[in-house]
Design a protein around this motif. Structure first.
Motif, mmCIF file in Angstrom:
data_model
loop_
_atom_site.group_PDB
_atom_site.id
_atom_site.type_symbol
_atom_site.label_atom_id
_atom_site.label_comp_id
_atom_site.label_asym_id
_atom_site.label_seq_id
_atom_site.Cartn_x
_atom_site.Cartn_y
_atom_site.Cartn_z
ATOM 1 N N ALA A 280 -6.362 21.898 20.093
ATOM 2 C CA ALA A 280 -5.784 21.830 18.746
ATOM 3 C C ALA A 280 -5.190 23.176 18.366
ATOM 4 O O ALA A 280 -5.793 24.228 18.577
ATOM 5 C CB ALA A 280 -6.853 21.422 17.743
ATOM 6 N N GLY A 281 -3.973 23.133 17.820
ATOM 7 C CA GLY A 281 -3.294 24.346 17.405
ATOM 8 C C GLY A 281 -2.667 25.132 18.531
ATOM 9 O O GLY A 281 -2.096 26.201 18.300
ATOM 10 N N GLU A 282 -2.745 24.605 19.765
ATOM 11 C CA GLU A 282 -2.247 25.337 20.931
ATOM 12 C C GLU A 282 -1.279 24.493 21.758
ATOM 13 O O GLU A 282 -1.135 24.721 22.954
ATOM 14 C CB GLU A 282 -3.425 25.772 21.820
ATOM 15 N N PHE A 283 -0.614 23.549 21.114
ATOM 16 C CA PHE A 283 0.226 22.632 21.881
ATOM 17 C C PHE A 283 1.323 23.396 22.619
ATOM 18 O O PHE A 283 2.045 24.209 22.036
ATOM 19 C CB PHE A 283 0.856 21.574 20.975
ATOM 20 N N GLY A 284 1.434 23.138 23.916
ATOM 21 C CA GLY A 284 2.423 23.802 24.748
ATOM 22 C C GLY A 284 1.967 25.108 25.346
ATOM 23 O O GLY A 284 2.648 25.656 26.221
ATOM 24 N N ASN A 285 0.833 25.602 24.925
ATOM 25 C CA ASN A 285 0.290 26.858 25.456
ATOM 26 C C ASN A 285 -0.509 26.552 26.716
ATOM 27 O O ASN A 285 -1.618 26.032 26.643
ATOM 28 C CB ASN A 285 -0.593 27.544 24.409
ATOM 29 N N THR A 286 0.048 26.865 27.872
ATOM 30 C CA THR A 286 -0.586 26.485 29.130
ATOM 31 C C THR A 286 -1.903 27.215 29.368
ATOM 32 O O THR A 286 -2.665 26.839 30.263
ATOM 33 C CB THR A 286 0.358 26.736 30.314
ATOM 34 N N ALA A 287 -2.163 28.245 28.574
ATOM 35 C CA ALA A 287 -3.457 28.921 28.692
ATOM 36 C C ALA A 287 -4.563 28.132 28.005
ATOM 37 O O ALA A 287 -5.746 28.455 28.166
ATOM 38 C CB ALA A 287 -3.373 30.326 28.098
ATOM 39 N N ASN A 288 -4.190 27.125 27.243
ATOM 40 C CA ASN A 288 -5.167 26.315 26.510
ATOM 41 C C ASN A 288 -4.972 24.832 26.786
ATOM 42 O O ASN A 288 -5.023 23.996 25.887
ATOM 43 C CB ASN A 288 -5.079 26.601 25.006
ATOM 44 N N GLU A 289 -4.729 24.499 28.050
ATOM 45 C CA GLU A 289 -4.634 23.102 28.445
ATOM 46 C C GLU A 289 -6.028 22.459 28.433
ATOM 47 O O GLU A 289 -7.033 23.130 28.675
ATOM 48 C CB GLU A 289 -4.047 22.979 29.848
ATOM 49 N N PRO A 347 7.213 16.193 29.236
ATOM 50 C CA PRO A 347 7.510 16.026 27.805
ATOM 51 C C PRO A 347 7.820 14.601 27.384
ATOM 52 O O PRO A 347 7.758 14.289 26.197
ATOM 53 C CB PRO A 347 8.723 16.943 27.596
ATOM 54 N N GLY A 348 8.157 13.738 28.332
ATOM 55 C CA GLY A 348 8.383 12.340 27.961
ATOM 56 C C GLY A 348 7.102 11.611 27.622
ATOM 57 O O GLY A 348 7.116 10.627 26.886
ATOM 58 N N LEU A 349 5.990 12.097 28.165
ATOM 59 C CA LEU A 349 4.678 11.528 27.862
ATOM 60 C C LEU A 349 3.942 12.341 26.814
ATOM 61 O O LEU A 349 3.142 11.802 26.050
ATOM 62 C CB LEU A 349 3.829 11.461 29.137
ATOM 63 N N LEU A 350 4.194 13.631 26.786
ATOM 64 C CA LEU A 350 3.414 14.555 25.979
ATOM 65 C C LEU A 350 4.365 15.402 25.147
ATOM 66 O O LEU A 350 4.883 16.424 25.600
ATOM 67 C CB LEU A 350 2.576 15.438 26.912
ATOM 68 N N SER A 351 4.627 14.958 23.907
ATOM 69 C CA SER A 351 5.636 15.625 23.093
ATOM 70 C C SER A 351 5.061 16.411 21.928
ATOM 71 O O SER A 351 5.612 17.435 21.535
ATOM 72 C CB SER A 351 6.649 14.605 22.561
ATOM 73 N N SER A 352 3.947 15.942 21.335
ATOM 74 C CA SER A 352 3.354 16.661 20.211
ATOM 75 C C SER A 352 1.986 16.082 19.893
ATOM 76 O O SER A 352 1.687 14.951 20.291
ATOM 77 C CB SER A 352 4.251 16.567 18.963
ATOM 78 N N PRO A 353 1.154 16.809 19.158
ATOM 79 C CA PRO A 353 -0.146 16.260 18.755
ATOM 80 C C PRO A 353 -0.009 15.071 17.816
ATOM 81 O O PRO A 353 -0.920 14.262 17.689
ATOM 82 C CB PRO A 353 -0.835 17.426 18.054
ATOM 83 N N GLN A 354 1.148 14.983 17.148
ATOM 84 C CA GLN A 354 1.362 13.928 16.158
ATOM 85 C C GLN A 354 2.112 12.723 16.723
ATOM 86 O O GLN A 354 2.451 11.798 15.974
ATOM 87 C CB GLN A 354 2.158 14.491 14.963
ATOM 88 N N GLN A 355 2.377 12.715 18.027
ATOM 89 C CA GLN A 355 3.193 11.647 18.597
ATOM 90 C C GLN A 355 2.556 10.283 18.395
ATOM 91 O O GLN A 355 1.334 10.145 18.311
ATOM 92 C CB GLN A 355 3.415 11.902 20.093
ATOM 93 N N ASP A 356 3.414 9.252 18.316
ATOM 94 C CA ASP A 356 2.918 7.887 18.200
ATOM 95 C C ASP A 356 2.133 7.502 19.461
ATOM 96 O O ASP A 356 2.425 7.966 20.561
ATOM 97 C CB ASP A 356 4.078 6.907 18.031
ATOM 98 N N GLY A 357 1.156 6.631 19.288
ATOM 99 C CA GLY A 357 0.456 6.051 20.423
ATOM 100 C C GLY A 357 1.066 4.713 20.774
ATOM 101 O O GLY A 357 1.389 3.911 19.896
ATOM 102 N N TYR A 358 1.216 4.443 22.059
ATOM 103 C CA TYR A 358 1.860 3.205 22.496
ATOM 104 C C TYR A 358 0.825 2.117 22.739
ATOM 105 O O TYR A 358 -0.120 2.300 23.501
ATOM 106 C CB TYR A 358 2.690 3.441 23.756
#
Length: 529
Positions: A280-289, A347-358
């Motif tokens: 949380a709060g670290e989206f896109g930060n590869t150090a916090n995967e 990025p097609g699967l993982l775009s943001s913490p708020q992305q819609d769920g399918y």
């Protein structure tokens, strides 16, 4: 008299919110002891829709992607990733959360369906029937016989008997029919609108009807090969397809998604993003995967299938599904159980913490329609046109865009293509693959193989469970390798009943005498191969 809603699986049930907001629905609360009869459907519905979807997006997704050659493990960063999965060490604890969560977390849907309310809640009841059927189909597909008639009962019925899987399928189809009838024929002047309480369709009842028809289409195609040997199923198949010829399905651009207000906070993120993404709060930060993002990546089989090595056609969806890790010049795969470092989820699967769920994609619906028309089960529609529309829908959903590269064989091969849009990329791919066996319509000797293979590409990472089930039903994609580290000659066909059943419902589950071999040797009823 006030009733306490007792469930055999109540220990796992969550997300009953006394006061609903988009944020509140994402907070887990233990409802044991709540006098649920006094709660209105507006209070129950958001959580009832949200909680089971988390299992679909995470646990079921993980399972399906590893049971067929979609995901591999990152052996360079995670010790023995997916070791249990790739050795096929199935047990009563193997992915048992699927059973435990879906059985428990559909209980609130049942409550809405069966409870008597002073107001007209037919829209809530109809939508709940369709949504519950969606998950119980998966329970049958993954386990076979399941408790259904006796589930979610009041009082002391804590040991539900198992129903025959064929009978459950027929009952689920009837439930969907009842739901659609209830939605269409209620008094619209008195019916309570679901509105924002419906975190899937936003209260659009026509979309619920389309979803119900599409779910029914999926169930009917599952049974289409076994029906000729079962008169009862054949009657159901004939009757239901006759009614579906005039029905509306989930169409182009009409993805069924859920979003109750996901945010970039712990326990409030989109479940897929929280599990397979970043802290949380670290989206896109590869150090916090997250751990799952560190370990999950594509198989070599998938990468070579999409980069043109296998069939000569480069598929630009690869750059949306996966992305290179640090130090990788291109997207790389690994064998299941191998010692290499695959690329990460893209990025097609993982775009943001708020992305819609399918819940169900438009492309899946179009692939289902294409199969039904091709088999002559639906008389309206063009199978090739539906197939190609499904591919286009897949490109658009995954967001193939200007970050993609020119394909193999192009004079600028490997360089960024500034003019790429999803539509242009999809049309170029459809044209390039049209005459290629197994992926293009005109060139495929078996059209079903092309449909299921394209569905595998489309749903890999989005709905892994569906791809595994469809592989089990059809055997496609063909030539898919087994993991390096398994001694089993074939993939599992199903899951074993979980430990929770042997401890809490032993008299009913023990009659099945399951062993580990059951998962490999005893198919679900629709699997005729």
């Amino acid at each position: 008299m006030k009733h306490i809603f007792k469930l055999k699986y109540a220990l796992s049930l969550a997300l009953l919110c006394i006061t609903f907001s988009c944020d509140d629905v994402l907070v887990n609360e233990d409802p044991n002891g709540v006098v649920i009869d006094e709660l209105q459907p507006e209070v129950i519905l958001p959580g009832a829709f949200t909680v089971p979807s988390a299992t679909l997006m995470t646990t079921m997704n993980d399972l399906g992607n590893t049971m067929i050659a979609t995901w591999s493990g990152n052996a360079q960063q995670v010790q023995a990733p997916y070791f249990t999965e790739f050795q096929y060490q199935l047990s009563t604890d193997f992915y048992s959360g699927i059973w435990d969560n879906l059985m428990a977390r559909t209980g609130n849907l049942t409550q809405i369906i069966v409870n008597d309310y002073s107001s007209n809640y037919d829209y809530f009841k109809g939508a709940s029937k369709i949504y519950r059927a969606f998950y119980f189909q998966y329970l049958v597909d993954l386990y076979g016989d399941i408790p259904f008639t006796d589930i979610h009962q009041r009082g002391d019925l804590l040991f539900p008997e198992y129903d025959n899987q064929v009978n459950v399928y027929i009952a689920l189809i009837n439930d969907v029919n009842d739901a659609i009838d209830q939605i269409q024929n209620t008094d619209a002047n008195t019916a309570v609108d679901m509105g924002s309480n419906d975190v899937i369709m936003g209260g659009n009842m026509n979309m619920w009807i389309k979803f119900g028809n599409t779910l029914k289409l999926r169930m009917l195609l599952r049974i289409s090969d076994v029906a000729p040997s079962n008169p009862d199923l054949q009657t159901v198949l004939n009757t239901e397809f006759a009614s579906l010829n005039n029905a509306e399905f989930i169409g182009f651009g009409e993805n069924v998604t859920i979003n109750p207000g996901y945010s970039d906070e712990v326990d409030r993120m989109n479940p897929f993003a929280e599990t397979f993404g970043y802290a949380a709060g670290e989206f896109g930060n590869t150090a916090n995967e997250t751990f799952s993002n560190l370990r999950a990546g594509p198989t070599t089989f998938l990468v070579e299938f999409l980069n043109g090595s296998t069939n000569g056609v480069a598929d630009s969806r690869l750059q949306r599904l996966y992305a290179p890790r640090a130090g990788q010049a291109a997207i790389q795969g690994n064998t299941q159980g191998g010692g290499d470092q695959p690329s990460r989820i893209g990025p097609g699967l993982l775009s943001s913490p708020q992305q819609d769920g399918y819940i169900m994609t438009a492309s899946e619906s179009l692939f289902l329609q294409s199969e039904a028309v091709f088999k002559g089960l639906l008389s309206s529609g063009n199978a090739k046109g539906l197939f190609e529309s499904a591919i286009l829908s897949s490109f658009i959903r995954l967001g193939v865009d200007t970050d993609d590269v020119y394909p193999l064989g192009h004079p600028l091969e490997g360089e960024l293509n500034p003019e790429t849009t999803p539509e242009l990329a999809a049309n170029a791919y459809i044209n390039a693959s049209s005459n290629v066996n197994k992926i293009g319509w005109d060139g495929s000797t078996d059209k079903l193989e092309a449909i299921i293979t394209q569905k595998w590409i489309d749903l890999g990472g989005t709905n892994g469970a569906e791809t595994w089930i469809e592989y089990t039903r059809t055997g496609y994609p063909s030539n898919m390798p087994l993991p390096d580290i398994t001694n089993r000659p074939n993939r599992p066909l199903r899951l074993l009943y979980p430990t929770s059943e042997y401890t809490g419902n032993s008299a009913n589950v023990s009659v099945y005498n399951q062993t580990v071999d059951t998962a490999f040797d005893l198919p679900v009823f629709w699997d005729v191969d």
